[in-house]
Design an enzyme around this catalytic site. Structure first.
Site, PDB file in Angstrom:
ATOM      1  N   PHE A 139      -5.373 -28.077  91.076  1.00  0.00           N
ATOM      2  CA  PHE A 139      -6.480 -27.525  92.083  1.00  0.00           C
ATOM      3  C   PHE A 139      -5.898 -27.070  93.155  1.00  0.00           C
ATOM      4  O   PHE A 139      -5.340 -27.738  93.809  1.00  0.00           O
ATOM      5  CB  PHE A 139      -7.314 -28.697  92.428  1.00  0.00           C
ATOM      6  CG  PHE A 139      -8.569 -28.054  93.342  1.00  0.00           C
ATOM      7  CD1 PHE A 139      -9.781 -27.698  92.896  1.00  0.00           C
ATOM      8  CD2 PHE A 139      -8.446 -28.084  94.550  1.00  0.00           C
ATOM      9  CE1 PHE A 139     -10.836 -27.404  93.702  1.00  0.00           C
ATOM     10  CE2 PHE A 139      -9.212 -27.610  95.419  1.00  0.00           C
ATOM     11  CZ  PHE A 139     -10.648 -27.067  95.121  1.00  0.00           C
ATOM     12  N   GLU A 140      -6.215 -25.816  93.547  1.00  0.00           N
ATOM     13  CA  GLU A 140      -5.785 -25.388  94.813  1.00  0.00           C
ATOM     14  C   GLU A 140      -6.654 -24.163  95.049  1.00  0.00           C
ATOM     15  O   GLU A 140      -7.177 -23.366  94.443  1.00  0.00           O
ATOM     16  CB  GLU A 140      -4.331 -24.570  94.715  1.00  0.00           C
ATOM     17  CG  GLU A 140      -3.110 -25.444  94.613  1.00  0.00           C
ATOM     18  CD  GLU A 140      -1.715 -24.622  94.576  1.00  0.00           C
ATOM     19  OE1 GLU A 140      -1.014 -25.267  95.222  1.00  0.00           O
ATOM     20  OE2 GLU A 140      -1.813 -23.818  93.943  1.00  0.00           O
ATOM     21  N   ILE A 141      -7.211 -24.359  96.563  1.00  0.00           N
ATOM     22  CA  ILE A 141      -7.905 -23.046  96.965  1.00  0.00           C
ATOM     23  C   ILE A 141      -7.019 -22.625  98.114  1.00  0.00           C
ATOM     24  O   ILE A 141      -6.900 -23.503  98.939  1.00  0.00           O
ATOM     25  CB  ILE A 141      -9.303 -23.196  97.285  1.00  0.00           C
ATOM     26  CG1 ILE A 141      -9.971 -23.975  96.172  1.00  0.00           C
ATOM     27  CG2 ILE A 141     -10.136 -21.949  97.872  1.00  0.00           C
ATOM     28  CD1 ILE A 141     -11.550 -24.041  96.496  1.00  0.00           C
ATOM     29  N   HIS A 189       4.986 -26.634  96.455  1.00  0.00           N
ATOM     30  CA  HIS A 189       4.165 -26.116  97.461  1.00  0.00           C
ATOM     31  C   HIS A 189       3.669 -27.052  98.398  1.00  0.00           C
ATOM     32  O   HIS A 189       3.378 -26.402  99.554  1.00  0.00           O
ATOM     33  CB  HIS A 189       2.670 -25.663  96.525  1.00  0.00           C
ATOM     34  CG  HIS A 189       2.655 -24.789  95.537  1.00  0.00           C
ATOM     35  ND1 HIS A 189       1.784 -24.220  95.067  1.00  0.00           N
ATOM     36  CD2 HIS A 189       3.590 -23.538  95.276  1.00  0.00           C
ATOM     37  CE1 HIS A 189       1.712 -23.094  94.298  1.00  0.00           C
ATOM     38  NE2 HIS A 189       2.940 -22.935  94.347  1.00  0.00           N
TER      39      HIS A 189
END
Ligand code: GDP
Ligand code: MN
Length: 352
Positions: free
Chosen positions: A243-245, A280
């Site tokens: 999950f990444e926004i 990341h």
């Protein structure tokens, strides 16, 4: 004659699957799903929840990426499930293959060793391509050039609460660049030299260390308070990148490009099994200010094997959450979670 059965009145036209796919949200943003054709069912499960809980009101587009062409069925079914436009990208070969500099026998030997040690995906080459792609190449895909923001979605996730605002807009307006839901430590056996290489890179490029970085979040207890010069040890904590926004410009930045190039040349994506999550996360923690990283505390999320839901204070206020587990089992409070470390550095606490 058969008894009269009452039917619900015909529903108003639903946006999902309709032909009116014009974006309602105001941001230059897309969902991004790297996925295999055979994961279609799980892709649709993820999409259904994200559409119902958020996107049917905003109609942001979906971008699907694959190292082989998508099947007609995959395209048809995911397009039906999306409320916004859909695009399908074939990843260029050079973004999904062994760099010339990689010594293949050395890599094979390392893979065999990790497999014998039962390290998860230790023996998989495709997993390595996937991790390298998500680290260094997804944000270079042509289809994403027009966007500033992305929301990474994986097949088979759970998404448990309504999102009543635009998270892309929220990040932009509040000056944030990276958002996560779950944080936990990486298996050390997959990243024996990742931190060493990071220290090397930071020593030759100290200008990239943000003056308000989250360095301490990455450091073992015994090294709390130390700077990079003291060669502190990495505790393995990372934001779970399924999950990444986040901002695409974060990865497009000079700092990150150079960091990725350094790591890629070191070879650990193949000789070890470096994940895109620690890569990341280390970059976000060092190159961004702590305030530029956001925990979406209001989002309920599951990716096997962990789930979390909003903490008690928010829980009843927002989101119509339906969490298929007891709140005490929410991952934030698990002994394995790095969330308490994040709360500490971000000046937050459980329930805030
Ligand atoms: P895990 O979450 O670490 O267990 O790994 P996954 O198997 O979920 O892979 C992470 C993401 O990459 C998912 O969205 C997968 O669909 C995708 N993925 C993994 N391997 C491949 C692959 O070989 N090809 C493609 N196209 N996608 C992949
Ligand atoms: Mn996954």
């Amino acid at each position: 004659s058969p008894p009269a059965i009452h039917h619900a009145p015909a529903p108003a036209p639903v946006p999902a699957g309709s032909t009116d796919r014009e974006q309602v949200g105001k941001e230059k943003a897309s969902f991004v799903m790297l996925i295999r054709n055979q994961e279609l069912e799980d892709a649709l499960k993820s999409m259904k929840q994200i559409e119902d809980r958020f996107n049917r009101k905003y109609k942001y587009p979906w971008t699907f990426l694959n190292d082989v062409p998508f099947t007609e069925e995959f395209i048809r079914e995911t397009t039906k499930r999306a409320s916004g436009k859909t695009e399908y990208g074939l990843i260029p070969k050079e973004h999904w293959s062994l760099p010339d500099a990689i010594d293949e026998p050395k890599m094979r030997a390392a893979m065999k060793k990790l497999e014998e040690d039962k390290v998860i995906y230790g023996g998989s080459l495709s997993y390595r391509h996937m991790c390298r792609f998500n680290s260094g190449f997804f944000w270079r895909q042509e289809l994403l050039e027009k966007y500033s923001w992305y929301w990474r979605v994986e097949p088979g996730i759970g998404f448990y609460c309504d999102v009543e605002y635009d998270p892309f807009e929220f990040l932009r307006v509040s000056g944030k660049k990276y958002g996560f839901t779950i944080t936990l430590p990486e298996y050390k056996s997959t990243i024996p030299t990742l931190w060493e290489e990071t220290l090397k890179f930071m020593k030759t490029n100290p200008q990239y260390l943000n003056s308000n970085s989250s360095l301490q979040y990455l450091l073992e207890d015994k090294d709390q308070g130390k700077g990079l010069d003291a060669n502190p040890e990495y505790n393995g904590c990372h934001f779970w990148s399924n999950f990444e926004i986040a901002s695409l410009d974060l990865w497009r930045s000079e700092a990150y490009r150079k960091y990725f190039d350094h790591l890629d040349q070191a070879g650990g994506f193949f000789y070890e099994r470096w994940g895109d999550a620690p890569v990341h996360s280390i970059a976000a923690a060092l190159f961004l200010g702590t305030q530029e990283v956001h925990h979406f505390a209001d989002m309920g999320y599951m990716h096997v094997p962990w789930s979390r839901c909003p903490q008690p204070k928010e829980f009843h206020k927002y989101g119509q959450c339906v969490c298929p587990f007891e709140l005490k089992d929410s991952f934030d409070l698990s002994g394995w979670s790095c969330q308490p470390r994040w709360w500490k550095i971000a000046g937050k606490e459980y329930g805030s």
